[in-house]
Design a protein around this motif. Structure first.
Motif, PDB file in Angstrom:
ATOM      1  N   ASP A 158       0.853  -1.184   0.000  1.00 41.74           N
ATOM      2  CA  ASP A 158       0.000   0.000   0.000  1.00 41.74           C
ATOM      3  C   ASP A 158       0.890   1.234   0.000  1.00 41.74           C
ATOM      4  OD1 ASP A 158      -3.212   0.364   0.610  1.00 41.74           O
ATOM      5  OD2 ASP A 158      -2.030   2.134   1.149  1.00 41.74           O
ATOM      6  N   THR A 213      -8.617  -5.595  -3.823  1.00 43.75           N
ATOM      7  CA  THR A 213      -9.949  -5.568  -3.203  1.00 43.75           C
ATOM      8  C   THR A 213     -10.370  -4.125  -2.988  1.00 43.75           C
ATOM      9  OG1 THR A 213      -9.392  -7.649  -2.100  1.00 43.75           O
ATOM     10  CG2 THR A 213     -11.306  -6.446  -1.252  1.00 43.75           C
ATOM     11  N   SER A 236       4.691   1.093  -0.780  1.00 43.28           N
ATOM     12  CA  SER A 236       5.108   1.457  -2.140  1.00 43.28           C
ATOM     13  C   SER A 236       3.880   1.840  -2.965  1.00 43.28           C
ATOM     14  CB  SER A 236       5.788   0.264  -2.822  1.00 43.28           C
ATOM     15  OG  SER A 236       6.052   0.538  -4.177  1.00 43.28           O
TER      16      SER A 236
HETATM   17  C1  LIG Z   1     -10.514   1.386  -0.414  1.00 43.41           C
HETATM   18  S1  LIG Z   1      -8.943   1.042   0.189  1.00 43.41           S
HETATM   19  C2  LIG Z   1      -9.030  -0.722   0.146  1.00 43.41           C
HETATM   20  C3  LIG Z   1      -8.084  -1.347   1.098  1.00 43.41           C
HETATM   21  C4  LIG Z   1      -8.122  -2.862   1.167  1.00 43.41           C
HETATM   22  N1  LIG Z   1      -7.866  -3.498  -0.114  1.00 43.41           N
HETATM   23  C5  LIG Z   1      -9.379  -3.400   1.783  1.00 43.41           C
HETATM   24  O1  LIG Z   1     -10.019  -4.243   1.155  1.00 43.41           O
HETATM   25  O2  LIG Z   1      -9.710  -3.013   2.899  1.00 43.41           O
HETATM   26  C6  LIG Z   1      -7.849   1.422  -1.165  1.00 43.41           C
HETATM   27  C7  LIG Z   1      -6.368   1.372  -0.771  1.00 43.41           C
HETATM   28  O3  LIG Z   1      -5.596   1.543  -1.954  1.00 43.41           O
HETATM   29  C8  LIG Z   1      -4.422   2.264  -1.640  1.00 43.41           C
HETATM   30  N2  LIG Z   1      -3.846   2.820  -2.871  1.00 43.41           N
HETATM   31  C9  LIG Z   1      -4.388   3.699  -3.732  1.00 43.41           C
HETATM   32  N3  LIG Z   1      -3.571   3.913  -4.781  1.00 43.41           N
HETATM   33  C10 LIG Z   1      -2.473   3.125  -4.569  1.00 43.41           C
HETATM   34  C11 LIG Z   1      -1.294   2.874  -5.301  1.00 43.41           C
HETATM   35  N4  LIG Z   1      -1.047   3.472  -6.468  1.00 43.41           N
HETATM   36  N5  LIG Z   1      -0.413   2.002  -4.817  1.00 43.41           N
HETATM   37  C12 LIG Z   1      -0.630   1.350  -3.639  1.00 43.41           C
HETATM   38  N6  LIG Z   1      -1.736   1.553  -2.906  1.00 43.41           N
HETATM   39  C13 LIG Z   1      -2.646   2.422  -3.359  1.00 43.41           C
HETATM   40  C14 LIG Z   1      -4.912   3.299  -0.629  1.00 43.41           C
HETATM   41  O4  LIG Z   1      -3.846   3.812   0.150  1.00 43.41           O
HETATM   42  C15 LIG Z   1      -5.935   2.478   0.178  1.00 43.41           C
HETATM   43  O5  LIG Z   1      -5.359   1.922   1.333  1.00 43.41           O
END
Ligand SMILES: C[S@@+](CC[C@H](N)C(=O)[O-])C[C@H]1O[C@@H](n2cnc3c(N)ncnc32)[C@H](O)[C@@H]1O
Length: 408
Positions: free
Chosen positions: A231, A275, A257
């Motif tokens: 993340d 997800t 990252s």
């Molecule tokens: C809605 S949350 C979902 C978190 C997790 N997958 C869950 O199911 O609870 C979206 C996540 O994507 C991360 N995110 C967004 N763009 C990203 C990127 N380019 N690289 C890594 N993480 C990213 C955000 O920091 C956030 O924690």
């Protein structure tokens, strides 16, 4: 429809790291949760009445033609006083939930940071990169009204975003993510075991894993696999890693990252999972990160995504309008685009073959008898469930998740 109330906040998925909550804070969370349930189940149906009885006939009377697009529906609904009231309430409960969660976490932030550090410092399973930067699309808005979104750090070793995210999940979803916020992950495991019973992954990457709540069920289901959660939000990972440790998952690695530039060997994961990730990115990020995923997946490996389903030809204009709402008023910038974007075309451009792609729906895995009956708190969920594949068990009235993916 259930007439019982959701369980009280203090009986919901607590663990040794959970922020302390006093009487008034518990009452505030309970009030907001039940207000969300009330708005979703009792007030939201009034939008349909407004649409059918006032908005749609008025449009026809004025223009001589029926409403033809979801944008037209939104423009017309915006003028209706009932809808205005409902929308203001929905937005307001989200803002209140963020403030309530931040209030709880901020007043004990020093303590939470210290407690998280006890589980984080010196651990090989957590890698924070001080040079990692949030991509522009993430920095553009406070996602679902979270001040500072996922990545902002207000003090060294900050855990605020992660602790607040977990603290308020119950309010936002009224338990529909199950008691530990891991309902998505548990549903994914059910889907994979059901559809691909012989699949036995050895290395799993969860991209955009947040605090890893939905990553942990994958680690439990495949205990011999190495599981990596990536993340771009450092406070999410610090909290998520410490939380995983106290929940007994000391084998999940949390890596800080941008998914676009994450540094792993090509062909090194036999499962890449996302997800509820893509709706918070952008068109170009989806294109490049799907290429990245293809590159990282070993031949024969799985790419699986839980996301917003596309509108179907039979999705009514009113349901489209309802499902789009969060893009406009809940700071979910890419939500609406995902309803119409052909993700399979993007996967094809990334290298996946059409004949190895699939999609489907699965029941949200919510503890039966505890959370299930009031899970459809948000009006869009009913419309979303209809677009997420047929339920096997028609007695189930809760949420469904849509999944799409492919084999490399
Ligand atoms: C809605 S949350 C979902 C978190 C997790 N997958 C869950 O199911 O609870 C979206 C996540 O994507 C991360 N995110 C967004 N763009 C990203 C990127 N380019 N690289 C890594 N993480 C990213 C955000 O920091 C956030 O924690």
């Amino acid at each position: 429809m259930a007439n019982t109330l959701p369980p009280t906040y203090d009986r919901n998925g607590r663990h040794p790291l959970s922020p302390k909550v006093d009487h008034d804070e518990i009452a505030r969370f309970n009030f907001l949760t039940n207000l969300n349930v009330h708005i979703g189940q009792r007030v939201s149906p009034g939008n349909r009445t407004a649409f059918d009885n006032r908005v749609s006939p008025k449009f026809k009377q004025k223009t001589g033609r029926p409403l033809e697009t979801r944008q037209q529906v939104r423009d017309a609904m915006k003028k209706d006083p009932f809808y205005q009231c409902w929308a203001a309430l929905r937005r307001n409960t989200m803002e209140q939930r963020q403030q309530a969660g931040r209030h709880v976490v901020l007043r004990q932030l020093d303590d939470l940071i210290e407690r998280a550090k006890e589980h984080n410092d010196g651990k090989e399973t957590l890698k924070i990169d001080p040079s990692a930067e949030a991509p522009r699309y993430l920095a553009a808005v406070d996602n679902h009204c979270m001040p500072g979104s996922y990545y902002t750090e207000i003090v060294p070793d900050d855990v605020l975003a992660g602790a607040n995210y977990e603290t308020g999940l119950f309010v936002t979803t009224a338990g529909s993510m199950s008691s530990k916020g891991d309902g998505g992950g548990r549903s994914i495991v059910n889907f994979v075991r059901d559809r691909f019973p012989d699949f036995s992954p050895k290395r799993i990457l969860d991209l955009g894993a947040g605090i890893g709540a939905n990553t942990l069920p994958l680690a439990s289901a495949y205990p011999d696999a190495e599981v990596v959660a990536v993340d771009v939000g450092a406070p999410m990972l610090r909290w998520g890693h410490a939380r995983a440790q106290v929940l007994g998952h000391d084998n999940v690695r949390f890596i800080h990252s941008d998914g676009d530039t994450v540094d792993f060997e090509p062909n090194s994961f036999d499962w890449v999972q996302t997800t509820m990730f893509w709706h918070e990115t952008s068109t170009s990020a989806i294109q490049s990160m799907m290429k990245k995923a293809y590159d990282l997946i070993t031949p024969g490996g799985l790419f699986l995504n839980v996301e917003q389903p596309n509108f179907k030809p039979e999705t009514s204009l009113f349901d489209q309008f309802t499902r789009d709402w969060d893009a406009w008023y809940n700071n979910e910038p890419f939500w609406s685009k995902l309803h119409v974007m052909d993700v399979f075309e993007v996967m094809k451009a990334a290298g996946f073959q059409s004949d190895k792609m699939f999609d489907g729906g699965t029941e949200a895995d919510i503890e039966r008898g505890q959370f299930q009956s009031w899970s459809s708190t948000v009006s869009r969920h009913k419309a979303e469930a209809k677009d997420s594949g047929d339920a096997k068990d028609n007695s189930y009235k809760g949420e469904r998740w849509y999944l799409f993916g492919g084999w490399k």
